[in-house]
Design a protein around this motif. Structure first.
Motif, short mmCIF file in Angstrom:
data_model
loop_
_atom_site.label_atom_id
_atom_site.label_comp_id
_atom_site.label_asym_id
_atom_site.label_seq_id
_atom_site.Cartn_x
_atom_site.Cartn_y
_atom_site.Cartn_z
N ALA A 145 0.83 -1.22 0.00
CA ALA A 145 0.00 0.00 0.00
C ALA A 145 0.86 1.26 0.00
CB ALA A 145 -0.95 0.00 1.20
N ASP A 146 2.05 1.15 -0.58
CA ASP A 146 2.94 2.31 -0.71
C ASP A 146 2.79 2.88 -2.12
OD1 ASP A 146 4.90 4.20 -0.63
OD2 ASP A 146 6.52 2.86 0.02
N LEU A 147 1.68 3.58 -2.31
CA LEU A 147 1.38 4.08 -3.66
C LEU A 147 2.33 5.18 -4.10
CD1 LEU A 147 -2.49 4.06 -4.10
CD2 LEU A 147 -0.79 3.27 -5.72
N ARG A 148 2.82 5.94 -3.14
CA ARG A 148 3.79 7.00 -3.50
C ARG A 148 5.01 6.37 -4.17
NH1 ARG A 148 5.80 11.28 0.94
NH2 ARG A 148 3.61 11.89 0.73
N GLN A 149 5.53 5.31 -3.58
CA GLN A 149 6.69 4.62 -4.13
C GLN A 149 6.34 3.97 -5.48
OE1 GLN A 149 9.75 4.55 -3.45
NE2 GLN A 149 10.63 2.67 -4.29
N ALA A 150 5.15 3.35 -5.55
CA ALA A 150 4.73 2.67 -6.78
C ALA A 150 4.63 3.66 -7.94
CB ALA A 150 3.39 1.98 -6.56
N LEU A 151 4.03 4.82 -7.69
CA LEU A 151 3.88 5.82 -8.74
C LEU A 151 5.23 6.46 -9.11
CD1 LEU A 151 0.55 7.45 -7.52
CD2 LEU A 151 0.86 6.12 -9.61
N ALA A 152 6.10 6.59 -8.11
CA ALA A 152 7.45 7.12 -8.40
C ALA A 152 8.21 6.16 -9.31
CB ALA A 152 8.21 7.33 -7.09
N LEU A 153 8.09 4.86 -9.04
CA LEU A 153 8.74 3.85 -9.88
C LEU A 153 8.14 3.85 -11.29
CD1 LEU A 153 8.92 0.94 -7.29
CD2 LEU A 153 10.89 1.90 -8.48
N PHE A 154 6.83 4.03 -11.35
CA PHE A 154 6.14 4.08 -12.65
C PHE A 154 6.67 5.27 -13.47
CE2 PHE A 154 2.67 5.84 -15.23
CZ PHE A 154 2.36 4.74 -16.02
N ASN A 155 6.76 6.43 -12.85
CA ASN A 155 7.25 7.62 -13.55
C ASN A 155 8.71 7.46 -13.98
OD1 ASN A 155 4.82 9.05 -13.36
ND2 ASN A 155 5.31 9.80 -11.32
N LYS A 156 9.51 6.82 -13.10
CA LYS A 156 10.92 6.57 -13.42
C LYS A 156 11.04 5.63 -14.61
CE LYS A 156 15.25 5.18 -11.16
NZ LYS A 156 15.86 4.66 -9.91
N MET A 157 10.16 4.65 -14.64
CA MET A 157 10.12 3.67 -15.72
C MET A 157 9.83 4.36 -17.07
SD MET A 157 7.38 0.56 -15.85
CE MET A 157 7.45 -0.76 -17.04
N VAL A 158 8.83 5.23 -17.06
CA VAL A 158 8.44 5.95 -18.28
C VAL A 158 9.57 6.87 -18.75
CG1 VAL A 158 6.82 7.62 -19.27
CG2 VAL A 158 5.98 5.79 -17.78
N LYS A 159 10.19 7.58 -17.78
CA LYS A 159 11.30 8.48 -18.13
C LYS A 159 12.49 7.72 -18.70
CE LYS A 159 10.24 12.24 -14.90
NZ LYS A 159 10.62 12.92 -13.64
N ALA A 160 12.65 6.47 -18.29
CA ALA A 160 13.76 5.65 -18.80
C ALA A 160 13.46 5.09 -20.19
CB ALA A 160 14.04 4.50 -17.83
N GLY A 161 12.27 5.41 -20.69
CA GLY A 161 11.90 4.96 -22.03
C GLY A 161 11.36 3.54 -22.09
N ILE A 162 10.97 3.02 -20.93
CA ILE A 162 10.41 1.66 -20.88
C ILE A 162 8.89 1.77 -20.85
CG2 ILE A 162 10.28 -0.49 -19.56
CD1 ILE A 162 13.08 0.22 -18.44
N MET A 163 8.23 1.19 -21.85
CA MET A 163 6.78 1.29 -21.96
C MET A 163 6.09 0.31 -21.00
SD MET A 163 4.13 2.61 -23.47
CE MET A 163 4.77 3.38 -24.97
N PRO A 164 5.31 0.82 -20.03
CA PRO A 164 4.57 -0.08 -19.14
C PRO A 164 3.54 -0.89 -19.94
CG PRO A 164 4.59 2.19 -18.31
CD PRO A 164 5.09 2.23 -19.71
#
Length: 289
Positions: A145-164
């Protein structure tokens, strides 16, 4: 081996061993090791590893990673660590697939801090996270239930050019729905399945339906259910269960009953919770009549 015919594969393997013209190479041994790992016959896999080394063949990263995956699936993280060290002693470098396998095993065993330490070590050695790495970490953050961390990882993933993919989006949508953050869930849904053209799964729709009912928005839950049918994604027993439970809580018992009957007509089996929900709410209705 991929089809699970390891015994047949081993007979062919033995013919190669006895042949004067053709001998098993590293790829052949690795395929056999993978087959035995899949069948959870790790002793045989280890025997083949020793045999190939006796024949002067050097196992590659893929060979060791296959064994590591087998041990991780068996929950033997100790042997997986030993094999990672063996890779390094052989002058090889574990790849991101190797790290992902061990990290996933550590997280499943509740050793999250160890998983993060191992990943950091991989990054120091020049590795970059891939979609599997991010998926593992995002899923674990959502479970905690650590959504802040989950969304931060999601944004980092997108910035790295990896398509979720659809799975990552669905995981985040599920976590947001559980916290009644429906506006953010809807945005992610639109981004993934309308703008990017990814295909929502039954779990995606069921998650949204449950979220809308939790948010006391029955009309949007019904609309989501209709969209699911219109887009050719057939509801399963979990989807019907979410709809029936939500309608019962909204005292829409006739609609719930009609859906229940539709579900039975389609050959779907309601779970125990769905049956009890229907029975309880109709009994309550009869008592109040």
């Amino acid at each position: 081996c991929k089809k699970g015919w390891t015994d047949k594969a081993f007979r062919l393997f033995l013919k190669l061993v006895r042949s004067d013209n053709y001998k098993p190479n590293v790829h052949t041994y690795t395929a056999m090791i993978a087959g035995y790992c899949k069948e959870e016959k790790l002793n045989r896999a280890e025997m083949l590893l020793s045999r190939m080394q006796e024949q002067g063949l050097t196992p590659n990263v893929n060979t060791y990673s296959t064994l590591i995956d087998g041990y991780c699936k068996m929950g033997n993280i100790g042997r997986a660590y030993e094999l990672m060290n063996t890779i390094r002693r052989a002058g090889l470098a574990p790849n991101i697939c190797t790290y992902n396998t061990v990290i996933n095993c550590l997280i499943k065993k509740g050793k999250v801090s160890k998983a993060h330490k191992l990943l950091k070590r991989g990054f120091r050695n020049g590795l970059s996270a891939d979609i599997v790495t991010y998926t593992i970490l995002i899923s674990e953050s959502c479970k905690q239930a650590d959504l802040r961390q989950a969304l931060a990882l999601f944004n980092k993933m997108v910035k790295a050019g990896i398509m979720p993919d659809a799975h990552v989006y669905t995981t985040l949508i599920c976590a947001l729905c559980k916290e009644n953050r429906m506006a953010e869930s809807e945005k992610l849904f639109d981004d993934a399945f309308i703008k990017l053209g990814l295909v929502p799964t039954k779990q995606t729709y069921t998650t949204m339906i449950s979220g809308y009912f939790r948010d006391k928005n029955a009309s949007m839950a019904l609309k989501c259910f209709q969209n699911m049918n219109e887009h050719g994604c057939a509801p399963d027993s979990l989807t019907y269960g979410a709809m029936i439970s939500g309608l019962c809580k909204e005292s829409k018992l006739d609609e719930a009953r009609r859906l229940y009957e539709t579900m039975i007509d389609m050959g779907l089996s309601p779970c125990e919770v769905t049956r009890l929900t229907m029975a309880y709410d109709f009994c309550m209705k009869d008592d109040s009549s």
